[in-house]
Write an enzyme that holds these catalytic residues in place. Structure first.
Site, PDB file in Angstrom:
ATOM      1  N   ASP A 120      43.847  13.304   8.392  1.00  7.26           N
ATOM      2  CA  ASP A 120      43.961  13.027   6.966  1.00  7.26           C
ATOM      3  C   ASP A 120      45.336  13.375   6.413  1.00  7.26           C
ATOM      4  O   ASP A 120      45.994  12.550   5.775  1.00  7.26           O
ATOM      5  CB  ASP A 120      42.890  13.788   6.187  1.00  7.26           C
ATOM      6  CG  ASP A 120      41.492  13.260   6.444  1.00  7.26           C
ATOM      7  OD1 ASP A 120      41.320  12.480   7.401  1.00  7.26           O
ATOM      8  OD2 ASP A 120      40.573  13.635   5.706  1.00  7.26           O
TER       9      ASP A 120
ATOM     10  N   ARG B 235      41.429  29.068  -0.932  1.00  5.63           N
ATOM     11  CA  ARG B 235      42.175  28.024  -1.633  1.00  5.63           C
ATOM     12  C   ARG B 235      43.210  28.555  -2.617  1.00  5.63           C
ATOM     13  O   ARG B 235      44.339  28.058  -2.667  1.00  5.63           O
ATOM     14  CB  ARG B 235      41.211  27.057  -2.330  1.00  5.63           C
ATOM     15  CG  ARG B 235      40.322  26.270  -1.376  1.00  5.63           C
ATOM     16  CD  ARG B 235      41.110  25.667  -0.245  1.00  5.63           C
ATOM     17  NE  ARG B 235      40.306  24.837   0.643  1.00  5.63           N
ATOM     18  CZ  ARG B 235      40.393  24.858   1.962  1.00  5.63           C
ATOM     19  NH1 ARG B 235      41.226  25.709   2.543  1.00  5.63           N
ATOM     20  NH2 ARG B 235      39.654  24.061   2.697  1.00  5.63           N
TER      21      ARG B 235
ATOM     22  N   ASP C 156      37.195  21.546  -3.392  1.00  5.94           N
ATOM     23  CA  ASP C 156      38.551  21.982  -3.094  1.00  5.94           C
ATOM     24  C   ASP C 156      39.602  21.336  -3.993  1.00  5.94           C
ATOM     25  O   ASP C 156      40.599  21.967  -4.333  1.00  5.94           O
ATOM     26  CB  ASP C 156      38.890  21.710  -1.625  1.00  5.94           C
ATOM     27  CG  ASP C 156      38.315  22.779  -0.704  1.00  5.94           C
ATOM     28  OD1 ASP C 156      37.922  23.843  -1.211  1.00  5.94           O
ATOM     29  OD2 ASP C 156      38.269  22.544   0.513  1.00  5.94           O
TER      30      ASP C 156
ATOM     31  N   SER D  85      32.573  18.296   9.687  1.00  5.78           N
ATOM     32  CA  SER D  85      33.912  18.795   9.397  1.00  5.78           C
ATOM     33  C   SER D  85      33.841  20.307   9.282  1.00  5.78           C
ATOM     34  O   SER D  85      32.801  20.867   8.922  1.00  5.78           O
ATOM     35  CB  SER D  85      34.459  18.193   8.099  1.00  5.78           C
ATOM     36  OG  SER D  85      33.676  18.611   6.990  1.00  5.78           O
TER      37      SER D  85
END
Length: 398
Positions: A15, A95, A124, A176
Site C-alpha cells: 500500500d 499512532r 487510524d 492484516s
C-alpha cells in the site's frame, strides 16, 4: 492542491509503496518516506532501500521505541486504560507517537504536506489526522485512500507492476496485522466473519495456553509511582521492561484477545490481539493499587477510565481534555509504590502477593480475630444512618 514537499508515513508494504509513487506522480514534488520503529520486527535496511528505489527523495527511519513506552504506554497503564472492557489499545497508542514524529520531520525538512496509508473506513485515519491538526494545522493532509481510484488489491498490483515496484511473491495473508512493543493485531480477511475461530498458526507472540508449560512461572514486578521499574529485583529501562514482560507472557500463553469492537467511525469491527506483556502489567498494577489507593480516590479514578480510554481509541491524545485526565490519573499514582508477585500459568495471570511501604492495609483493622482498634458495636449507628432514606421510602409506600 499545490504542495511542495510531502512526508509519507511509510512501511515498505504494498500500500505505502504504491502511495509513495502515486504521490510523486500526482503532486509532482519530492516525497520523503518516513518509517517508525515502535518495536515491530522489520528489516530496516530493506525498507530504506525499497523506499529509495520506489522514488523517495529521502528515507527517514526513527527509533521511537523508548518514547513510545515511556510517554504513551506507561501513562496509559498508570491510568489502567482499557477500551470496552477488553482492548489494551496497542494500535491506538502507537499512532500519536508516529504522527508526532512525522510532523517533526515535515517541519525539519521544510515539507508542507503529510500523508498516510490508512483507509477511509478505519480508526487510524482519525488518529493520524487529529494529531497532525493538533500539532501543526498548517500542514496539508493527503489521504490517498479517500481520493484515488486504486480501490482494490488488483488495481494496486497493476499500478505496482506498471511502475516496477517490487511485490514479494508470497502467499497473500488471510488477514492484516500491525505490530509494536505493546501488541500485535489481526483484522480483516477470514476474521471478518466473527464466527470463524482464528487459526493457531496466525499467532506470533504467544504460545497457545494448551502448549504453555505445565509448571507455573512466578514473577515479581516493582512499581514506582505507577510505573514498572524492576522485574525480580532487576531494574530495567522502558523498552527492556516491555520486552521482558512480552517474553514472560508469550511463553505462558497470556494475552490473547478476540473481540468485536465499536470503531469511532460508526461500524463494528472484529479484531484479534496478542498483548502478553501489557496483560501482565495491567494485572500487577491494578493489584498494587488495591493496597496503596484510598477507596474514594480509586472509585473516582475508575469512573474516568472509560472516558480516558475512549479518548485514546478515538485519537484525541493531544487534546486539552486528555491533558486534564492524565494529570488526574498521575496525581493518584504518587503512592502506587511497591511489589506485586504474580503466578503465570497456561494463559492465566494471577496476583498472589503484594507489598508496599505506602500500604493502607493493616491486619490490626482487617482481622477476624479479637482486636483493640475497632468496636464492632459502632456499626449499628453507621447502618442506621445509611438506611434512613430507605426507611423513609418504605414508610411512605405504606
Amino acid at each position: 492542491m499545490a504542495v511542495n514537499k510531502i512526508v509519507l508515513a511509510y512501511s515498505g508494504g504494498l500500500d505505502t509503496s504504491v502511495i509513495l509513487k502515486w504521490l510523486e506522480e500526482e503532486y509532482q514534488c519530492p516525497v520523503i518516506a518516513f518509517a517508525a520503529d515502535v518495536g515491530q520486527h522489520e528489516d530496516w535496511d530493506a525498507v530504506r532501500e525499497k523506499g529509495l528505489a520506489t522514488g523517495a527523495e529521502k528515507v527517514v527511519i526513527s527509533d521511537l521505541r523508548e518514547e513510545f513506552v515511556r510517554d504513551y504506554i506507561f501513562p496509559a497503564f498508570r491510568a489502567n486504560a482499557i477500551y470496552e472492557g477488553s482492548y489494551l489499545l496497542g494500535t491506538s497508542l502507537a499512532r500519536p507517537v508516529i504522527a508526532k514524529e512525522q510532523v517533526r520531520i515535515a517541519e525539519a525538512e521544510g515539507a508542507d504536506a503529510v500523508s498516510h496509508g490508512a483507509t477511509g473506513k478505519g480508526n487510524d485515519q482519525v488518529r493520524f489526522e487529529l494529531t497532525y491538526l493538533a500539532l501543526n494545522p498548517r500542514l496539508t493532509i493527503i489521504a490517498p485512500w479517500r481520493i484515488w481510484d486504486l480501490d482494490s488489491r488488483n488495481k494496486l498490483l497493476a499500478f505496482a507492476e506498471k511502475h516496477h515496484i517490487p511485490v514479494p511473491v508470497t502467499k497473500e495473508k488471510p488477514y492484516s496485522s500491525d505490530e509494536n512493543l505493546l501488541h500485535i493485531s489481526f483484522e480483516g480477511g477470514i476474521l471478518e466473519d466473527p464466527w470463524n475461530e482464528p487459526e493457531e498458526d496466525m499467532f506470533k507472540l504467544t504460545v497457545s495456553p494448551e502448549k504453555a508449560p505445565d509448571k507455573p512461572t512466578y514473577v515479581e514486578i516493582e512499581f514506582e509511582q505507577g510505573n514498572p521499574v524492576a522485574i525480580d529485583g532487576e531494574r530495567l529501562g522502558p523498552v527492556e521492561m516491555m520486552t521482558r514482560l512480552n517474553e514472560l507472557g508469550g511463553a505462558n500463553g497470556i494475552g490473547r484477545l478476540d473481540m468485536v469492537e465499536n470503531r469511532f467511525v460508526g461500524m463494528k469491527s472484529r479484531g484479534v490481539y496478542e498483548t502478553p506483556g501489557g496483560t501482565i502489567l495491567r494485572a500487577a498494577h491494578r493489584d498494587l493499587e488495591t493496597i496503596t489507593l484510598d477507596r474514594e480516590v480509586m472509585h473516582i479514578r475508575d469512573s474516568l477510565v472509560p472516558r480516558y480510554s475512549e479518548l485514546i481509541y478515538n485519537g484525541f491524545w493531544f487534546s486539552p481534555e486528555m491533558r486534564l485526565l492524565q494529570a488526574t490519573m498521575d496525581e493518584a499514582q504518587k503512592t502506587v509504590n511497591g511489589v506485586v508477585r504474580l503466578k503465570l500459568y497456561k494463559g492465566n495471570c494471577m496476583p498472589v502477593g503484594r507489598k508496599s511501604d505506602n500500604s493502607l492495609y493493616h491486619e490490626a483493622f482487617a482481622t477476624f480475630e479479637e482486636d483493640e482498634v475497632y468496636n464492632q458495636a459502632d456499626a449499628a449507628g453507621f447502618i442506621k444512618l445509611n438506611s434512613l432514606r430507605l426507611q423513609i421510602q418504605a414508610l411512605s409506600r405504606k
